[in-house]
Write an enzyme that holds these catalytic residues in place. Structure first.
Site, PDB file in Angstrom:
ATOM      1  N   TYR A   1      63.188 -11.488  15.328  1.00 55.60           N
ATOM      2  CA  TYR A   1      62.317 -10.672  14.463  1.00 55.60           C
ATOM      3  C   TYR A   1      61.927 -11.397  13.182  1.00 55.60           C
ATOM      4  O   TYR A   1      62.455 -12.447  12.871  1.00 55.60           O
ATOM      5  CB  TYR A   1      62.873  -9.269  14.233  1.00 55.60           C
ATOM      6  N   GLU A   2      60.940 -10.821  12.522  1.00 49.94           N
ATOM      7  CA  GLU A   2      60.390 -11.428  11.300  1.00 49.94           C
ATOM      8  C   GLU A   2      59.694 -12.750  11.606  1.00 49.94           C
ATOM      9  O   GLU A   2      59.683 -13.670  10.792  1.00 49.94           O
ATOM     10  CB  GLU A   2      61.543 -11.652  10.306  1.00 49.94           C
ATOM     11  N   GLY A   3      59.098 -12.835  12.809  1.00 44.59           N
ATOM     12  CA  GLY A   3      58.492 -14.090  13.270  1.00 44.59           C
ATOM     13  C   GLY A   3      59.567 -14.896  13.973  1.00 44.59           C
ATOM     14  O   GLY A   3      60.560 -15.282  13.343  1.00 44.59           O
TER      15      GLY A   3
ATOM     16  N   GLN B   1      58.145 -19.719  13.186  1.00 41.76           N
ATOM     17  CA  GLN B   1      58.482 -20.301  11.861  1.00 41.76           C
ATOM     18  C   GLN B   1      58.192 -21.796  11.859  1.00 41.76           C
ATOM     19  O   GLN B   1      57.645 -22.345  10.899  1.00 41.76           O
ATOM     20  CB  GLN B   1      59.968 -20.093  11.528  1.00 41.76           C
TER      21      GLN B   1
END
Ligand SMILES: Cc1cc2nc3c(=O)[nH]c(=O)nc-3n(C[C@H](O)[C@H](O)[C@H](O)COP(=O)(O)OP(=O)(O)OC[C@H]3O[C@@H](n4cnc5c(N)ncnc54)[C@H](O)[C@@H]3O)c2cc1C
Length: 561
Positions: free
Chosen positions: A426-428, A433
Site C-alpha cells: 500500500y501507499e504505492g 516507488q
C-alpha cells in the site's frame, strides 16, 4: 516478550546521525528543545509499552467486524485510540493555530515508529489522520480548516484517504468516481472505493473521508482528478456531527494480517462533498497526504522490524538446542543465529536512521531550505521501499530464529510477518516507488542524487570504515549516470535494484557515522554492515545496469510453459 520502546536508539540517531540539532536551530521549531523532545519520546514509549502493545494480539485474534453497517473495532482499540489522542500523538506536528503542537515531523516520525511497533493495526488510524491534517492545512479553505482541523487535531474525528477503485490501483488515473456540482458550492460524490483503511470505526465522533473523483467533462487520467472532503456525518451549524451523509461501508476485506485495521469497501451515493484545492488538481493535493504517508509507511516497516527483532532475541536467549561453546548455552551462541540477529539489528538501525534523516529533511524544507526539499523528495521513495523491505526481511528472520515455533501462531512471530507484508504494497507498491525514484526523482538531471553522493563521500573520508565506503559511492555515482543515460522504459527494468543499492549505501553511511562515536558495540555493528551487507550493493548495481535487458526475451507463452 513485552515490547521495549527504543527511545535510547532513536535519541542516538537524532543526536549523532541525522543532525536533528539543525531542525532545533530553525526559529519555526524553537519550541522543540531537547527536554521537550525527550519528554514526548519517553511518554510515547511508556504508552506504547503499557497501553498499545498489549492490544496487538487482540487485534490479530479478534478482527474488526461489520455489524449493521457499523464497524466494531477489536477489543481494547477504542481505549488505545483514546490514549493516543489524549497524549496528543495525532497532531504533534499540526499547526498550533488549530490546536496542534507545531513540533517537527521528526518527532512525529519517532513516535509513529513506537506506536507502529506496539500495535501496527491501530497506528494506521492516526497515521491517516496526520496525513489528512497536513493536506487540509495546505489546500483547504479557511472555513474548512476552522471547522475540521480542531476536531481532527484533537483526535475526536478521524481521517481516511480514498484513492483506490477496483480498476484503479497503481494507475490512480483510471478512477471513475464522479463528483457533480450541487449548485450550492458543494458536490455530489458517487462511486465505489476499495481497500479503505479505517473507513469506519466505533470510537470517533465523525469520520472525514478525502476522496479522489472526477468532475463532469474533466480531462482523462491524473490531470482530471479533483479532491473532495466527504464527512460521514455532515456537521451542523455548531460544527457537531449532524445528518448522516449518503455513504456506507459495504464490506470489510478478509486479510492475511493487519486484522485489527478495518479495510473497507466504501460506497458513495451522491454523498455531499467539498472541493479541496483547485478543480482537476486533486493529485497535487492528495500528494501532500501521500508523501506524508509514504514516510509513515516506511516507518511502519521499521516498527515491525524492531518488535520482531526484540521477540526473536528473547527467544534466542531462552531456547536451548545443540551444544554451544558460548556463554549463554542457548541458541544465541550458534554462529548462524548470531548472523541472523546481527543482520536484523544492522538493518533496523539503517532503516531507522534513513526514516529520521528523511524526516529531518522534511522539517528543514518546511523551515525554508530549498536543498532540503529536493533531498526529501529523493529520499521519500527510498525510505518507503527500504523501510518496508527491512520490515519483511526482519520479520521473516524472526520466524526462522524461532524454528518450528515460528510457524506456530501462539508465539506471535508469524503475526509480525503477516502484518508487515502489506506495507510493501500500500501507499504505492515498492515497484512503483522505485519507478518514482528513477523517473520523477531523476528529472533534475540527477542533481539531488549527486548532492547526496557528494555528502556521503565527504563524510566517508578519514577512517577505515569510511575508506570501505568510498569505492561503493563511486560505483553508485557511475550507476546513476548510467541510469540517466537510459530511456524511461529501460530505467524501470533496473529501478528496484537501483533503489536498494542507494539504501545500502545510505545505511553504510549511517553505520560509519555511528562508529565515529567510538562506542564498541556500534563499531562492531558498523563493521558487520560494511563488510557483509554493503558489498551486496555491487550486485544490486550490476542488476540496475541491466535495465530492461532480457526482461522481454521470454514471451507470455514462454513464461507459462
Ligand atoms: C490492507 C490494505 C490497505 C489499503 N489502504 C488503502 C487506503 O486507505 N486508501 C486507498 O486509497 N488505498 C488503499 N489500499 C490500496 C493500495 O494502495 C493498493 O492495493 C496499491 O496501490 C496497489 O494497487 P493494486 O492492489 O490495484 O495493485 P496493481 O496496481 O494491480 O498492481 C499489481 C502489481 O503490478 C505492479 N504494477 C502495477 N502497475 C505497474 C506499472 N505501471 N509498472 C510496473 N509495475 C506495475 C505492482 O507493483 C504490483 O506488483 C490498501 C490496500 C490494502 C491491501
Amino acid at each position: 516478550m513485552p515490547y521495549r520502546a527504543p527511545v535510547t536508539d532513536i535519541t542516538f540517531c537524532l543526536d549523532h546521525i541525522v543532525g536533528f540539532d539543525r531542525v532545533q536551530a530553525a526559529s519555526r521549531f524553537e519550541d522543540a528543545t531537547s527536554d521537550v523532545v525527550q519528554a514526548i519520546l519517553t511518554e510515547a514509549g511508556r504508552i506504547c509499552e503499557e497501553v498499545l502493545a498489549p492490544l496487538n494480539r487482540a487485534g490479530d485474534l479478534h478482527p474488526a467486524r461489520l455489524e449493521n453497517g457499523v464497524v466494531r473495532t477489536s477489543p481494547g482499540f477504542a481505549e488505545g485510540y483514546r490514549a493516543i489522542a489524549e497524549a496528543g500523538f495525532v497532531a504533534i506536528s499540526a499547526d498550533p493555530a488549530h490546536g496542534g503542537l507545531g513540533l517537527p515531523h521528526t518527532v512525529t516520525t519517532a513516535v509513529n515508529e513506537m506506536m507502529g511497533a506496539a500495535c501496527l493495526s491501530l497506528e494506521l488510524n492516526p497515521l491517516m489522520t496526520q496525513g489528512q491534517i497536513e493536506a487540509l492545512e495546505h489546500h483547504a479553505t479557511d472555513a474548512i480548516k476552522d471547522l475540521y482541523l480542531p476536531r481532527l487535531v484533537s483526535g475526536d474525528w478521524c481521517g481516511t484517504m480514498n484513492l483506490t477503485e477496483p480498476q484503479a490501483g497503481s494507475d490512480v488515473g483510471a478512477l471513475t468516481t464522479r463528483a457533480v456540482p450541487n449548485g450550492d458550492g458543494t458536490y455530489a460524490v458517487t462511486g465505489q472505493k476499495i481497500y479503505i483503511s479505517w473507513g469506519d470505526n466505533d470510537f470517533a465522533g465523525n469520520i472525514v473521508h478525502l476522496v479522489l473523483a472526477r468532475l463532469p467533462d474533466a480531462p482523462g487520467g491524473t490531470k482530471g482528478i479533483s479532491l473532495f472532503l466527504v464527512p460521514k456525518k455532515i456537521p451542523d451549524a455548531q460544527g457537531n456531527p449532524g445528518m448522516a451523509n449518503t455513504l456506507k461501508v459495504v464490506s470489510l476485506e478478509h486479510k492475511m494480517g493487519l486484522h485489527g485495521s478495518p479495510t473497507c469497501v466504501m460506497q458513495y451515493d451522491g454523498a455531499q462533498g467539498w472541493l479541496i484545492g483547485e478543480e482537476n488538481k486533486g493529485m497535487a493535493a492528495m500528494f501532500t497526504m501521500m508523501n506524508n504517508a509514504r514516510l509513515g509507511v516506511g516507518v511502519q516497516g521499521v516498527s515491525v522490524a524492531e518488535a520482531a527483532y526484540q521477540h526473536a532475541l528473547a527467544y534466542a536467549l531462552d531456547r536451548k538446542q545443540g551444544r554451544t561453546e558460548g556463554p549463554t548455552g542457548s541458541i544465541v551462541d550458534h554462529a548462524d543465529v548470531r548472523r541472523m540477529l546481527i543482520e536484523m539489528k544492522a538493518e533496523i538501525f539503517a532503516a531507522r536512521a534513513l526514516s529520521l534523516d528523511l524526516a529531518v529533511a522534511i522539517d528543514l524544507a518546511k523551515a525554508g531550505d530549498a536543498e532540503a526539499q529536493a533531498r526529501a523528495a529523493f529520499l521519500t521513495p527510498i525510505a518507503k521501499a527500504y523501510g518496508t523491505e527491512v520490515g519483511m526481511k526482519v520479520a521473516d528472520r524472526g520466524i526462522q530464529i524461532h524454528g518450528g515455533m515460528g510457524f506456530i501462531e501462539e508465539t506471535g512471530a508469524a503475526q509480525f510477518a503477516r502484518d508487515v507484508r502489506v506495507t510493501a504494497i500500500y501507499e504505492g507498491t515498492n515497484g512503483i516507488q522505485a519507478m518514482d525514484l528513477v523517473g520523477r526523482k531523476l528529472m533534475d538531471g540527477g542533481a539531488a542524487a549527486f548532492a547526496l553522493l557528494d555528502e556521503i563521500e565527504a563524510a566517508a573520508s578519514g577512517d577505515d570504515l569510511g575508506a570501505m565506503l568510498t569505492p561503493v559511492v563511486a560505483a553508485l555515482r557511475e550507476t546513476t549516470q548510467d541510469m540517466l543515460a537510459r530511456d524511461m522504459a529501460d530505467r524501470f527494468g533496473g529501478a528496484v535494484p537501483f533503489l536498494m543499492a542507494f539504501a545500502r549505501v545510505l545505511g553504510a553511511q549511517y553505520h560509519a557515522k555511528a562508529a565515529v562515536t567510538g562506542d564498541a558495540a556500534r563499531v562492531s555493528l558498523a563493521q558487520y554492515h560494511l563488510t557483509r551487507l554493503l558489498p551486496e550493493a555491487h550486485a544490486m548495481m550490476a542488476q540496475a545496469r541491466c535495465g530492461s535487458g532480457g526482461l522481454y526475451d521470454l514471451s507470455p507463452d514462454d513464461l507459462a510453459a
